[in-house]
Write an enzyme that holds these catalytic residues in place. Sequence first.
Site, mmCIF file in Angstrom:
data_model
loop_
_atom_site.group_PDB
_atom_site.id
_atom_site.type_symbol
_atom_site.label_atom_id
_atom_site.label_comp_id
_atom_site.label_asym_id
_atom_site.label_seq_id
_atom_site.Cartn_x
_atom_site.Cartn_y
_atom_site.Cartn_z
ATOM 1 N N ASP A 118 1.132 -0.990 0.194
ATOM 2 C CA ASP A 118 0.251 0.268 0.500
ATOM 3 C C ASP A 118 1.180 0.940 -0.158
ATOM 4 O O ASP A 118 0.394 2.549 -0.386
ATOM 5 C CB ASP A 118 -0.593 0.128 1.093
ATOM 6 C CG ASP A 118 -0.210 0.192 2.543
ATOM 7 O OD1 ASP A 118 0.816 -0.610 2.637
ATOM 8 O OD2 ASP A 118 -0.857 0.350 3.506
ATOM 9 N N ASP A 154 4.288 3.750 7.530
ATOM 10 C CA ASP A 154 3.320 3.409 9.327
ATOM 11 C C ASP A 154 4.793 3.049 10.445
ATOM 12 O O ASP A 154 5.475 2.638 10.251
ATOM 13 C CB ASP A 154 3.447 1.763 8.885
ATOM 14 C CG ASP A 154 1.915 2.127 7.441
ATOM 15 O OD1 ASP A 154 1.205 3.354 7.220
ATOM 16 O OD2 ASP A 154 1.635 1.052 6.615
#
Length: 302
Positions: free
Chosen positions: A64, A207
Amino acid sequence: MEITFLGTSGTLPTERRGLSAVHLDYLGEPMLFDCGEGTQRQMRHAGLNFMSLDNIYITHLHADHFLGLGGMLQSMDFLERNTPLTIHGPPGTKETIEKLLTLGTFELDHLTVSMHEVSEGLVFEGKRYTVTAAKTSHTKNSIAYCFTENSHRKFNKPRALELGIPEGRLFSNLQDGQTIEFKGKTITPDMVLGDPISGRKVVYTGDTRPCQSVIDLSCGADVLIHESMFSSEDLESTKDAAHSTTKQAAEIAAKAGVKALYLTHISQRYTDPKKLEAEAREVFPNSFIAEDFMKVKVQKHW
Ligand SMILES: [Zn+2]
Ligand SMILES: [Zn+2]
């Protein structure tokens, strides 16, 4: 200097949110942080030109965050781009991009892509800025990036005139930090330049769980773009997910003393961003939930 959020969803795209990508325009020099699936189309939608990118910074190799490179690089080549492109990323980036570049019957005819793998420290030095990286707590090789504008010293024109220096080239030389000789006198930049004023600073985490390295990297930043996959209400059920909650991201912002916090990488399970924003604001009042195509201007310090 303007930030454009191109993808603010975590892991899966939703109707309203694309996958991770943040565009930064520094005085007409664009750069991209992460390139989730669909980023080239998001850029078109935002009125940004992917052909102008010379540097793309990938935080980690979860799909992603990088899968949009495949399509974007093919488009660049199709449009006969022949200026080089550099993709910076953690160890494993080179192998991953090479695979993307040899998928199907695709071959590069025009575009030259260099891969620059980095774990931490200096990543790129521009004319008036640097990009540095720090390790984050997500995968074995995940990093956050920090854009820092070079510091600036104001030129004291009255002082320079007092010293008898004529306006023109010698002024420029002193402003550029060069010592000059004038009518037998040596004039150093320190004699006509003020104290350094720090430049603008923007940090993008990719992240991560909450971690000290992000606090250190974003100390005093104008803008911290921190992932916030989950609501603080779901802390217990998501504690092993290697991500952060709204409040955890807000705590990082408060500890780092940043000016503004933008939360991104929002899980598809949350349909009310205002509720998430309110959670973060309990800890750090200047918090915002990023939305796709949101633009944020970062004001000059001088
Ligand atoms: Zn992700
Ligand atoms: Zn990830």
